[in-house]
Design a protein around this motif. Structure first.
Motif, PDB file in Angstrom:
ATOM      1  N   UNK A  97       0.834  -1.212   0.000  1.00  0.00           N
ATOM      2  CA  UNK A  97       0.000   0.000   0.000  1.00  0.00           C
ATOM      3  C   UNK A  97       0.861   1.252   0.000  1.00  0.00           C
ATOM      4  N   UNK A  98       1.935   1.239   0.788  1.00  0.00           N
ATOM      5  CA  UNK A  98       2.844   2.385   0.833  1.00  0.00           C
ATOM      6  C   UNK A  98       3.479   2.613  -0.530  1.00  0.00           C
ATOM      7  N   UNK A  99       3.998   1.550  -1.117  1.00  0.00           N
ATOM      8  CA  UNK A  99       4.668   1.685  -2.414  1.00  0.00           C
ATOM      9  C   UNK A  99       3.685   2.096  -3.508  1.00  0.00           C
ATOM     10  N   UNK A 100       2.476   1.564  -3.465  1.00  0.00           N
ATOM     11  CA  UNK A 100       1.481   1.945  -4.469  1.00  0.00           C
ATOM     12  C   UNK A 100       1.143   3.422  -4.348  1.00  0.00           C
ATOM     13  N   UNK A 101       0.991   3.924  -3.113  1.00  0.00           N
ATOM     14  CA  UNK A 101       0.716   5.344  -2.924  1.00  0.00           C
ATOM     15  C   UNK A 101       1.819   6.211  -3.486  1.00  0.00           C
ATOM     16  N   UNK A 102       3.073   5.815  -3.233  1.00  0.00           N
ATOM     17  CA  UNK A 102       4.208   6.581  -3.764  1.00  0.00           C
ATOM     18  C   UNK A 102       4.227   6.549  -5.286  1.00  0.00           C
ATOM     19  N   UNK A 103       3.986   5.384  -5.865  1.00  0.00           N
ATOM     20  CA  UNK A 103       3.979   5.279  -7.325  1.00  0.00           C
ATOM     21  C   UNK A 103       2.859   6.113  -7.933  1.00  0.00           C
ATOM     22  N   UNK A 104       1.666   6.015  -7.356  1.00  0.00           N
ATOM     23  CA  UNK A 104       0.529   6.760  -7.894  1.00  0.00           C
ATOM     24  C   UNK A 104       0.819   8.253  -7.931  1.00  0.00           C
ATOM     25  N   UNK A 105       1.376   8.779  -6.844  1.00  0.00           N
ATOM     26  CA  UNK A 105       1.513  10.232  -6.747  1.00  0.00           C
ATOM     27  C   UNK A 105       2.763  10.756  -7.452  1.00  0.00           C
ATOM     28  N   UNK A 106       3.840   9.980  -7.487  1.00  0.00           N
ATOM     29  CA  UNK A 106       5.081  10.496  -8.053  1.00  0.00           C
ATOM     30  C   UNK A 106       5.198  10.299  -9.560  1.00  0.00           C
ATOM     31  N   UNK A 107       4.392   9.436 -10.132  1.00  0.00           N
ATOM     32  CA  UNK A 107       4.521   9.146 -11.563  1.00  0.00           C
ATOM     33  C   UNK A 107       3.790  10.139 -12.456  1.00  0.00           C
ATOM     34  N   UNK A 108       2.880  10.930 -11.894  1.00  0.00           N
ATOM     35  CA  UNK A 108       2.028  11.776 -12.743  1.00  0.00           C
ATOM     36  C   UNK A 108       2.331  13.260 -12.530  1.00  0.00           C
ATOM     37  N   UNK A 109       2.711  13.991 -13.590  1.00  0.00           N
ATOM     38  CA  UNK A 109       3.012  15.423 -13.458  1.00  0.00           C
ATOM     39  C   UNK A 109       1.765  16.251 -13.189  1.00  0.00           C
ATOM     40  N   UNK A 110       1.964  17.331 -12.471  1.00  0.00           N
ATOM     41  CA  UNK A 110       0.856  18.182 -12.034  1.00  0.00           C
ATOM     42  C   UNK A 110       0.248  18.950 -13.211  1.00  0.00           C
ATOM     43  N   UNK A 111      -1.055  19.177 -13.118  1.00  0.00           N
ATOM     44  CA  UNK A 111      -1.741  19.959 -14.146  1.00  0.00           C
ATOM     45  C   UNK A 111      -2.542  21.112 -13.536  1.00  0.00           C
ATOM     46  N   UNK A 112      -2.317  21.418 -12.258  1.00  0.00           N
ATOM     47  CA  UNK A 112      -3.066  22.528 -11.673  1.00  0.00           C
ATOM     48  C   UNK A 112      -2.133  23.568 -11.061  1.00  0.00           C
ATOM     49  N   UNK A 288      -3.548   3.185   3.467  1.00  0.00           N
ATOM     50  CA  UNK A 288      -2.265   3.886   3.562  1.00  0.00           C
ATOM     51  C   UNK A 288      -1.929   4.615   2.260  1.00  0.00           C
ATOM     52  N   UNK A 289      -2.354   4.077   1.119  1.00  0.00           N
ATOM     53  CA  UNK A 289      -2.030   4.707  -0.169  1.00  0.00           C
ATOM     54  C   UNK A 289      -2.557   6.136  -0.228  1.00  0.00           C
ATOM     55  N   UNK A 290      -3.801   6.353   0.225  1.00  0.00           N
ATOM     56  CA  UNK A 290      -4.373   7.708   0.211  1.00  0.00           C
ATOM     57  C   UNK A 290      -3.650   8.619   1.195  1.00  0.00           C
ATOM     58  N   UNK A 291      -3.283   8.081   2.370  1.00  0.00           N
ATOM     59  CA  UNK A 291      -2.559   8.881   3.359  1.00  0.00           C
ATOM     60  C   UNK A 291      -1.214   9.320   2.796  1.00  0.00           C
ATOM     61  N   UNK A 292      -0.527   8.417   2.107  1.00  0.00           N
ATOM     62  CA  UNK A 292       0.777   8.729   1.508  1.00  0.00           C
ATOM     63  C   UNK A 292       0.638   9.863   0.494  1.00  0.00           C
ATOM     64  N   UNK A 293      -0.417   9.827  -0.308  1.00  0.00           N
ATOM     65  CA  UNK A 293      -0.630  10.862  -1.323  1.00  0.00           C
ATOM     66  C   UNK A 293      -0.806  12.232  -0.673  1.00  0.00           C
ATOM     67  N   UNK A 294      -1.601  12.292   0.404  1.00  0.00           N
ATOM     68  CA  UNK A 294      -1.797  13.567   1.099  1.00  0.00           C
ATOM     69  C   UNK A 294      -0.492  14.030   1.735  1.00  0.00           C
ATOM     70  N   UNK A 295       0.249  13.092   2.367  1.00  0.00           N
ATOM     71  CA  UNK A 295       1.542  13.448   2.966  1.00  0.00           C
ATOM     72  C   UNK A 295       2.492  14.021   1.920  1.00  0.00           C
ATOM     73  N   UNK A 296       2.587  13.347   0.777  1.00  0.00           N
ATOM     74  CA  UNK A 296       3.505  13.797  -0.271  1.00  0.00           C
ATOM     75  C   UNK A 296       3.125  15.180  -0.771  1.00  0.00           C
TER      76      UNK A 296
END
Length: 329
Positions: A97-112, A288-296
């Protein structure tokens, strides 16, 4: 200075306040989590709609005219950054879950907020705006492939269609509505002003989303505090590495300073709240994946405060003016 500009300049503190209020509310009223978790989805959809309306899809053709900047941004975001993310995730604990959260959030460039920070950091806001629709389409197409290569999980059980389709709708429906809004507003000053007013919504709406997520998941936040140093460390390493990559690509592409700054902000900012719906739709045990995204995202926002100083003053400085005698030679 307009209220929108004030909010954008101080958005880090707005979001941090929202986190604190959400954690306090979730602690004082544990049962509120059921309500706030349900409210996240419509607020998130409204946030994405307001964000997408500020992303003129008509500028997509213009983005392809400046090939050097576009090549640097696309190679950086979709070829080099994924390799960097894979390397960084190897330093995380063996927690799916931790690794998936990191991958989800770090792989996609921001558009806002990438556009906002580019503008505040003396970048090229026009090119930033033109790049965002291209980056959004590519990340939605490429993210499943990246995850398939890098995440050692059973996708059939984690991303079941029955669970993921609401997340897809939360992203795709606002995108379609924003495109229709752009057509509706075209060549009508009154309607264009309506769309312009929508540009003031993302910061307060994002604060509401953060508050709702913190309230709904205060229990998981308490249980995963030991992950905070890991997430902070990886997020900071990502921000620092992105600066190096931006500088190298800027030199190779011979980009002017303003475009180099835009590239740095593009590589450093991530699309936290595009991927948050997918993290929230994961089955029990993957919170945990969602928590990681908010933390990042919070670490990134503090990182952007440093970027706003470092990128225009050190990394991509304006060229020194020629001495007076050289100007006339």
């Amino acid at each position: 200075m307009t209220s929108r500009e004030i909010l954008e300049r101080h958005q880090v503190w707005v979001y941090l306040t929202a986190v604190i209020l959400g954690l306090v509310a979730g602690t004082l009223w544990p049962d509120a989590g059921y309500v706030t978790e349900a409210l996240v989805w419509p607020v998130l959809a409204l946030l994405l709609y307001a964000t997408f309306t500020q992303m003129p899809l008509a500028l997509v053709p213009a983005a392809f005219k400046d090939r050097r900047f576009l090549a640097a941004a696309l190679v950086g975001n979709f070829a080099i950054i994924p390799v960097l993310v894979w390397v960084l995730v190897q330093f995380a604990p063996d927690d799916d879950a931790l690794r998936l959260g990191l991958l989800l959030v770090l792989l996609v460039p921001c558009t806002d907020w990438f556009i906002t920070f580019s503008q505040l950091g003396r970048g090229d806001a026009t090119r930033a705006t033109a790049l965002t629709p291209v980056a959004l389409v590519l990340q939605l197409l490429l993210l499943p492939g990246y995850l398939g290569l890098m995440a050692d999980i059973d996708f059939a059980s984690v991303f079941a269609l029955a669970d993921v389709w609401p997340a897809l709708l939360v992203v795709l429906v606002p995108l379609v509505l924003a495109a229709l809004t752009e057509v509706w507003a075209r060549k009508n000053p009154d309607r264009e002003r309506v769309v312009e007013h929508l540009g003031g919504w993302p910061v307060p709406l994002l604060a509401v989303v953060i508050l709702l997520v913190a309230t709904a998941h205060v229990g998981e936040v308490g249980e995963t505090l030991q992950l905070l140093p890991i997430v902070v460390g990886i997020a900071v390493a990502f921000l620092a590495s992105s600066l190096v990559i931006a500088k190298v690509l800027g030199v190779i592409g011979r980009l002017p300073a303003s475009q180099g700054r835009t590239l740095a902000f593009s590589l450093g900012t991530r699309n936290s709240f595009i991927v948050l719906p997918f993290a929230l739709s994961l089955p029990a045990g993957w919170e945990v994946a969602a928590i990681v995204i908010v933390m990042q995202s919070l670490v990134e926002l503090f990182g952007m405060v440093f970027y706003l100083w470092f990128v225009p003053r050190v990394l991509f400085r304006d060229p020194a003016p020629l001495p007076l005698r050289d100007r006339h030679s």
